[in-house]
Design an enzyme around this catalytic site. Structure first.
Site, PDB file in Angstrom:
ATOM      1  N   VAL A 116      44.867  -6.628 -36.341  1.00  0.00           N
ATOM      2  CA  VAL A 116      45.198  -7.796 -35.519  1.00  0.00           C
ATOM      3  C   VAL A 116      44.032  -8.786 -35.510  1.00  0.00           C
ATOM      4  CG1 VAL A 116      45.804  -8.555 -33.184  1.00  0.00           C
ATOM      5  CG2 VAL A 116      46.814  -6.482 -34.116  1.00  0.00           C
TER       6      VAL A 116
ATOM      7  N   ARG B  43      48.773  -5.410 -19.313  1.00  0.00           N
ATOM      8  CA  ARG B  43      49.995  -6.244 -19.368  1.00  0.00           C
ATOM      9  C   ARG B  43      50.847  -6.184 -18.116  1.00  0.00           C
ATOM     10  NH1 ARG B  43      51.876  -4.187 -25.188  1.00  0.00           N
ATOM     11  NH2 ARG B  43      50.389  -5.364 -26.447  1.00  0.00           N
TER      12      ARG B  43
ATOM     13  N   CYS C  21      54.663  -5.892 -29.852  1.00  0.00           N
ATOM     14  CA  CYS C  21      55.241  -6.625 -30.984  1.00  0.00           C
ATOM     15  C   CYS C  21      56.764  -6.515 -31.106  1.00  0.00           C
ATOM     16  CB  CYS C  21      54.564  -6.198 -32.271  1.00  0.00           C
ATOM     17  SG  CYS C  21      54.378  -4.427 -32.397  1.00  0.00           S
TER      18      CYS C  21
ATOM     19  N   HIS D 256      58.805  -6.147 -38.384  1.00  0.00           N
ATOM     20  CA  HIS D 256      59.635  -5.231 -37.602  1.00  0.00           C
ATOM     21  C   HIS D 256      61.075  -5.764 -37.549  1.00  0.00           C
ATOM     22  CE1 HIS D 256      55.862  -3.620 -36.600  1.00  0.00           C
ATOM     23  NE2 HIS D 256      55.740  -3.987 -35.336  1.00  0.00           N
TER      24      HIS D 256
HETATM   25  N1  NAP Z   1      48.989  -4.015 -35.384  1.00  0.00           N
HETATM   26  C1  NAP Z   1      49.881  -4.701 -34.686  1.00  0.00           C
HETATM   27  O1  NAP Z   1      50.865  -5.246 -35.238  1.00  0.00           O
HETATM   28  C2  NAP Z   1      49.733  -4.898 -33.202  1.00  0.00           C
HETATM   29  C3  NAP Z   1      50.682  -5.657 -32.585  1.00  0.00           C
HETATM   30  C4  NAP Z   1      50.571  -5.916 -31.227  1.00  0.00           C
HETATM   31  C5  NAP Z   1      49.516  -5.405 -30.527  1.00  0.00           C
HETATM   32  N2  NAP Z   1      48.598  -4.626 -31.124  1.00  0.00           N
HETATM   33  C6  NAP Z   1      47.475  -4.155 -30.324  1.00  0.00           C
HETATM   34  O2  NAP Z   1      46.287  -4.836 -30.748  1.00  0.00           O
HETATM   35  C7  NAP Z   1      45.176  -3.955 -30.657  1.00  0.00           C
HETATM   36  C8  NAP Z   1      44.513  -3.825 -32.012  1.00  0.00           C
HETATM   37  O3  NAP Z   1      45.406  -3.227 -32.915  1.00  0.00           O
HETATM   38  P1  NAP Z   1      45.081  -3.100 -34.477  1.00  0.00           P
HETATM   39  O4  NAP Z   1      46.360  -2.715 -35.079  1.00  0.00           O
HETATM   40  O5  NAP Z   1      44.359  -4.296 -34.976  1.00  0.00           O
HETATM   41  O6  NAP Z   1      44.028  -1.845 -34.464  1.00  0.00           O
HETATM   42  P2  NAP Z   1      42.968  -1.454 -35.605  1.00  0.00           P
HETATM   43  O7  NAP Z   1      43.375  -1.962 -36.933  1.00  0.00           O
HETATM   44  O8  NAP Z   1      42.738   0.011 -35.420  1.00  0.00           O
HETATM   45  O9  NAP Z   1      41.616  -2.244 -35.160  1.00  0.00           O
HETATM   46  C9  NAP Z   1      40.860  -1.874 -34.032  1.00  0.00           C
HETATM   47  C10 NAP Z   1      39.675  -2.830 -33.863  1.00  0.00           C
HETATM   48  O10 NAP Z   1      38.972  -2.468 -32.672  1.00  0.00           O
HETATM   49  C11 NAP Z   1      37.625  -2.081 -32.992  1.00  0.00           C
HETATM   50  N3  NAP Z   1      37.234  -0.931 -32.194  1.00  0.00           N
HETATM   51  C12 NAP Z   1      37.773   0.323 -32.199  1.00  0.00           C
HETATM   52  N4  NAP Z   1      37.128   1.111 -31.305  1.00  0.00           N
HETATM   53  C13 NAP Z   1      36.158   0.347 -30.747  1.00  0.00           C
HETATM   54  C14 NAP Z   1      35.147   0.588 -29.775  1.00  0.00           C
HETATM   55  N5  NAP Z   1      34.995   1.786 -29.178  1.00  0.00           N
HETATM   56  N6  NAP Z   1      34.311  -0.431 -29.446  1.00  0.00           N
HETATM   57  C15 NAP Z   1      34.439  -1.651 -30.029  1.00  0.00           C
HETATM   58  N7  NAP Z   1      35.370  -1.940 -30.959  1.00  0.00           N
HETATM   59  C16 NAP Z   1      36.230  -0.951 -31.301  1.00  0.00           C
HETATM   60  C17 NAP Z   1      37.646  -1.739 -34.473  1.00  0.00           C
HETATM   61  O11 NAP Z   1      36.323  -1.924 -34.994  1.00  0.00           O
HETATM   62  P3  NAP Z   1      35.764  -1.128 -36.289  1.00  0.00           P
HETATM   63  O12 NAP Z   1      36.442  -1.734 -37.482  1.00  0.00           O
HETATM   64  O13 NAP Z   1      34.315  -1.406 -36.223  1.00  0.00           O
HETATM   65  O14 NAP Z   1      36.125   0.323 -36.074  1.00  0.00           O
HETATM   66  C18 NAP Z   1      38.650  -2.769 -34.991  1.00  0.00           C
HETATM   67  O15 NAP Z   1      38.025  -4.007 -35.098  1.00  0.00           O
HETATM   68  C19 NAP Z   1      45.715  -2.637 -30.095  1.00  0.00           C
HETATM   69  O16 NAP Z   1      45.563  -2.626 -28.699  1.00  0.00           O
HETATM   70  C20 NAP Z   1      47.172  -2.664 -30.502  1.00  0.00           C
HETATM   71  O17 NAP Z   1      47.988  -1.873 -29.678  1.00  0.00           O
HETATM   72  C21 NAP Z   1      48.675  -4.370 -32.456  1.00  0.00           C
END
Ligand code: NAP
Length: 283
Positions: A15, A109, A149, A241
């Protein structure tokens, strides 16, 4: 026009990358800070990120040094794409320190004083910020969230139908693997398979649309009284989706009436003036 500096939390994730892609050349905002985990902190963004989108990260962002969550941020506006468990404490800390935090995470939320918005649908819920500040003793900071989403397209489809008084909702989703972030679902689980369960997703589909379609009355949002159920599936598709929706409408409109309200739906007039607002939010 001087652009507003923004920070992105979780900037290296799926994201976070989308935020960076969408904010490139934005007329109002400039990415000044990128924040991720200890794994990425102190590296340049280009070194830290595994870019999963087309092309490569914008040059101006690629050379930024990734900050850790504990580092001081100077950007007044913060977009959060952190995992929900991490977002829970961090987003509150930043909002109480005076930052406007706009979050993709689910942690806050459903808090009664936190706006959960799709701008076209319920921009007026932003007024909750005054109540939030008063209740939490914040002066310039605020916390605003966007939805899950799958809740988002469901709510967009239902918003124009409010005039027909929806009473019951049943949703079946088929959700792409990108929705699980990176690296996401193990390949052995998802290849040649459908996974008929996504933890926490069904609950979100029952609660979030009702809040977003609800009315702001006094200090709180009165949720739409919708009897809802959902079944969420992960399917082997990279992006995009699909949701099947069955809805009962008390006023029993014809199919042509339904098509007409969808076609004519433009959402709130303030939102139409925003640089990235689609002309037709429902297609
Ligand atoms: N993917 C989707 O379509 C989607 C849609 C709606 C909402 N969301 C929500 O958006 C959020 C992010 O989702 P994502 O899919 O992008 O997840 P992701 O790909 O796993 O990315 C997670 C991000 O958070 C960082 N992070 C993880 N643990 C951390 C910590 N302890 N301290 C600081 N930074 C940390 C990671 O950094 P590193 O790279 O350094 O590990 C990475 O930048 C989630 O809450 C998810 O539920 C996602």
């Amino acid at each position: 026009m001087t652009k507003l500096p923004v920070a992105i939390l979780g900037a290296t994730g799926a994201v976070g990358q989308r935020f960076i892609q969408l904010l490139e050349n934005h007329p109002w905002f400039e990415i000044q800070e990128v924040v991720a985990s200890e794994r990425s902190a102190s590296k340049t963004y280009a070194e830290a990120v595994n870019w999963v989108l087309d092309g490569s990260p914008p040059k101006q962002v690629a050379q930024l040094v990734v900050k850790a969550l504990e580092d001081e941020l100077s950007s007044p506006l913060v977009f959060s794409a952190l995992p929900s468990d991490v977002a829970r404490e961090v987003e509150l800390r930043l909002a109480s320190a005076g930052h406007i935090v706009c979050s993709n995470a689910s942690a806050h939320r459903m808090a009664p004083d936190v706006p959960l918005v799709i701008p076209e649908v319920n921009a007026e819920h932003i007024e909750l910020i005054d109540i939030q500040r008063k209740k939490r003793g914040w002066t310039s900071g605020a916390l605003i969230t966007n939805s899950n989403c799958t809740s988002m397209p469901v709510t967009m489809a239902l918003a124009p139908l409010l005039i027909f008084e929806p009473t019951h909702l049943n949703v079946v989703s088929m959700q792409a693997i990108s929705g699980a972030g990176y690296p996401g679902v193990p390949s052995y689980d998802i290849l040649d398979n459908v996974i008929p369960f996504i933890k926490g997703e069904e609950e979100k589909l029952v609660t979030e649309p009702a809040k977003m379609l609800g009315k702001l009355v006094g200090d709180a949002v009165l949720p739409l009284p919708l009897i809802a159920s959902a079944a969420c599936n992960r399917v082997p598709v990279v992006d995009g989706h699909l949701v099947n929706i069955a809805v009962t409408l008390a006023k029993r409109p014809s199919l042509d009436e339904i098509k007409a309200v969808w076609q004519n739906y433009t959402g709130s007039s303030i939102v139409r003036q925003l640089p990235s607002a689609p002309k037709h939010p429902v297609i």
